[in-house]
Design an enzyme around this catalytic site. Structure first.
Site, short mmCIF file in Angstrom:
data_model
loop_
_atom_site.label_atom_id
_atom_site.label_comp_id
_atom_site.label_asym_id
_atom_site.label_seq_id
_atom_site.Cartn_x
_atom_site.Cartn_y
_atom_site.Cartn_z
N GLU A 120 -31.25 3.63 44.31
CA GLU A 120 -30.93 2.51 45.21
C GLU A 120 -29.44 2.44 45.54
O GLU A 120 -29.01 1.64 46.35
CB GLU A 120 -31.35 1.17 44.55
N THR A 151 -38.19 5.89 44.65
CA THR A 151 -37.86 5.83 43.23
C THR A 151 -39.11 6.25 42.46
O THR A 151 -40.23 6.08 42.94
CB THR A 151 -37.46 4.42 42.79
N LYS A 167 -35.14 -5.99 20.94
CA LYS A 167 -34.67 -7.33 20.57
C LYS A 167 -35.09 -7.59 19.13
O LYS A 167 -36.25 -7.83 18.84
CB LYS A 167 -35.24 -8.38 21.52
N TRP A 221 -29.56 -7.69 20.19
CA TRP A 221 -30.06 -6.56 20.96
C TRP A 221 -29.59 -5.25 20.32
O TRP A 221 -28.44 -5.12 19.92
CB TRP A 221 -29.56 -6.62 22.39
P1 ADP Z 1 -35.74 6.68 38.69
O1 ADP Z 1 -35.61 7.19 37.29
O2 ADP Z 1 -36.64 5.51 38.85
O3 ADP Z 1 -35.90 7.74 39.72
P2 ADP Z 1 -33.01 6.64 39.18
O4 ADP Z 1 -33.02 8.12 39.14
O5 ADP Z 1 -32.45 5.96 40.32
O6 ADP Z 1 -34.40 6.05 39.02
O7 ADP Z 1 -32.40 6.17 37.82
C1 ADP Z 1 -31.53 5.10 37.71
C2 ADP Z 1 -31.42 4.67 36.28
O8 ADP Z 1 -31.10 5.76 35.42
C3 ADP Z 1 -30.32 3.68 36.05
O9 ADP Z 1 -30.71 2.40 36.43
C4 ADP Z 1 -30.07 3.83 34.56
O10 ADP Z 1 -31.02 3.12 33.81
C5 ADP Z 1 -30.31 5.29 34.33
N1 ADP Z 1 -29.03 6.02 34.30
C6 ADP Z 1 -28.47 6.73 35.27
N2 ADP Z 1 -27.31 7.29 34.85
C7 ADP Z 1 -27.12 6.88 33.57
C8 ADP Z 1 -26.11 7.10 32.58
N3 ADP Z 1 -25.06 7.86 32.80
N4 ADP Z 1 -26.27 6.49 31.39
C9 ADP Z 1 -27.33 5.71 31.13
N5 ADP Z 1 -28.32 5.49 32.00
C10 ADP Z 1 -28.22 6.06 33.21
#
Ligand code: ADP
Length: 547
Positions: free
Chosen positions: A331, A186, A444, A449
């Site tokens: 994940e 990640t 917040k 929120w």
């Molecule tokens: P990283 O950015 O750490 O590589 P990921 O690519 O796994 O992690 O991103 C996951 C996160 O991206 C989710 O937990 C969420 O916050 C955000 N995310 C993914 N798809 C969407 C969506 N369609 N709308 C809003 N947030 C999203």
């Protein structure tokens, strides 16, 4: 009493074997790093994947050893997906946009033995190899003629020579389907990155699910262009789902700009594409500026960060392309929800349908989700109450590689472990999830929120706004108030007061940002997402005008 059906492990080699046997002539087209278009079939790919497996054996790699890639979406990367995992090794796709320190760190953490890389990443490999102590073999994904001279990279060999010498026959080994198949770190906006370690079983189940009509709806009639990179969560599983269904695959290589993507969509009669909003923004800008239309594109999956309603509307209303909004995370392999309508929505007006399609969608079978409050108690599905989103299922991590960070799960009364997504959202009566924010980004204000996503979505609907990012800043009375950082479109202008005015009637008064800060650029992370931490850092001297 046990059932009496055959028991075959779900292995990734099975996907490419099936593809070869049942739709061997379906095409895989790639724009190469070399600049030209390469064209072959699943049959060719399966043969070369077996050569890759033999070539890995020749390096004396053990079962479970990690083979890393630094590569774009292309046919050689595709062959590695199957050759590496199929032979029982673990494919570690590295995100080339990570910082050098992070790349050095993760190759060591993963104990990568081999690194296969596209020539575009030669400078990166030259800069980092001395710090990647576990890597014994470097493979440039090119033919002998294109091999760099005096690269300084130790034991560098060409991919084509490496596999050409190997037989095209290989007996894929049979093993436990829970064996690790691939891994992805990640981005780790804070602390060191952590790796999700996928298994053959989780990958195959995810591939089945992703192909379903209410998920990505991938079929043998499609030509799919994944813009989402193969170095990030296995391109959302598309290489596997395409192999399982027989869809034609079109790989864009390094050319992700609007013009190159558009040309490929048209030339290869692509019906279906997938990517993050920032890439589609570039495509839409190109298409609009040149008065173009899509001749074949029917739908596109957009996810990875919230897809702005203005983008969904532009695709739908101006170009007749259906947008499927998706939510997931590394994940989760990564798919969690996809937004498609139900039969009962048929009679709704277009506006009402659009309201639903803007949400992140319904859980895919295989993913269970719930929202909980501070005490861990499950909250109602009423479309209004928001809480922390938890998930569980067979393609969701149980723990990180090397148990980094300890047990990530939270346990319910029955003892079931749920993965906390770090997202906050609502779920409505029909099971549609709407992400409010990442929990650390939610603002917040006065005990309520405010969703930074909502604020950003409104800003980017303004014609003069190219990009927007909302953060909370300290306020003596309300704890925090939202402000929005905005990048203007070239040649267009808007004042802070005009933009604030633009929110009138589009959001509740108390949710309207207190200020607009114009910036030249908004910091983006390795996967094209806004880095709010970096933005907060950039604006640390900002003082809220308190009137
Ligand atoms: P990283 O950015 O750490 O590589 P990921 O690519 O796994 O992690 O991103 C996951 C996160 O991206 C989710 O937990 C969420 O916050 C955000 N995310 C993914 N798809 C969407 C969506 N369609 N709308 C809003 N947030 C999203």
């Amino acid at each position: 009493m046990l059932g009496l059906m055959q028991s075959q492990p779900l292995l990734i080699s099975g996907l490419i074997e099936f593809a070869e046997r049942h739709h061997g002539d379906a095409e895989i087209v790639s724009r190469r790093v070399e600049g030209d278009i390469h064209r072959y079939t699943y049959r060719d790919s399966a043969r070369r994947a077996r050569q890759v497996a033999n070539a890995l054996d020749s390096l004396n790699l053990a079962f479970g050893d990690r083979v890393a890639t630094l590569a774009w979406n292309g046919y050689r990367h595709f062959e590695l997906y199957f050759g590496v995992s199929g032979s029982g090794r673990v494919l570690h796709t590295i995100n080339p946009r990570l910082h050098l320190d992070q790349i050095a760190w993760i190759t060591k953490h993963a104990e990568d033995q081999v690194l296969c890389f596209d020539l575009s990443f030669l400078p990166l490999v030259q800069a980092v190899h001395s710090r990647c102590s576990s890597i014994k073999h470097y493979i440039a994904m090119c033919d002998e003629a294109a091999m760099p001279k005096d690269s300084g990279v130790p034991n560098l060999i060409s991919y084509e020579s490496w596999i050409a010498a190997r037989p095209a026959t290989y007996a894929w080994p049979n093993f436990d389907e829970n064996t690790a198949s691939s891994m992805c770190y990640t981005s780790g906006t804070t602390g060191n990155p952590k790796a999700a370690l996928y298994s053959h079983r989780s990958t195959t189940l995810h591939a089945y699910a992703a192909a379903l009509p209410d998920v990505m709806c991938i079929s043998a009639r499609d030509a799919i262009l994944p813009v989402v990179p193969m170095f990030h969560v296995n391109a959302w599983g598309i290489p596997y789902s395409a192999s399982l269904t027989g869809a034609k695959l079109v790989f864009p290589g390094p050319a992700m700009d609007g013009k190159s993507i558009y040309e490929l969509l048209e030339a290869e009669k692509v019906t279906y594409a997938a990517g993050v909003p920032t890439v589609w923004q570039m495509l839409l800008t190109h298409v609009k500026a040149n008065g173009l239309k899509f001749s074949h594109l029917k739908r596109t999956v957009i996810g990875g960060s919230a897809c702005p309603p203005a983008m969904i509307r532009a695709f739908n209303d101006d170009y007749g392309v259906e947008v499927l909004h998706a939510w997931g995370m590394t994940e989760m392999s990564p798919l969690g929800t996809l937004c498609t309508l139900k039969n009962k929505h048929d009679t709704l007006s277009d506006d009402e349908k659009m309201k639903i399609r803007l949400k992140q969608g319904r859980a895919i079978y295989g993913v269970d989700m719930k929202i909980v409050g501070e005490t861990g108690k499950e909250l109602p599905w009423d479309g209004k109450t928001y809480g922390d989103l938890l998930v569980r299922g067979p393609w969701i991590v149980r723990e990180y590689f090397k148990n980094e960070g300890g047990d990530p799960l939270v346990y319910d009364k029955a003892g079931a472990g749920w993965f906390p997504t770090g997202d906050v959202g609502t779920i409505d009566e029909d099971g549609y999830l709407q992400i409010t924010d990442r929990s650390k980004d939610v603002i917040k204000s006065g005990g309520e929120w405010i969703s930074s996503i909502d604020i950003e979505n409104i800003a980017v609907a303004h014609p003069a706004v190219a990009m927007a990012a909302c953060i909370g800043v300290a306020h003596p009375k309300w704890d925090e108030r939202p402000i929005v950082a905005v990048v203007k479109r070239p040649g267009m202008d808007v004042s802070a007061a005009e933009l604030i005015q633009f929110y009138e009637g589009k959001s509740a008064k108390w949710q309207i940002p207190d200020d607009v800060v114009f910036v030249d650029a908004i910091p983006l992370g390795a996967t094209g997402k806004i880095l709010k931490n970096r933005l907060r850092e950039m604006l640390k001297d900002y003082v809220l005008p308190i009137g």
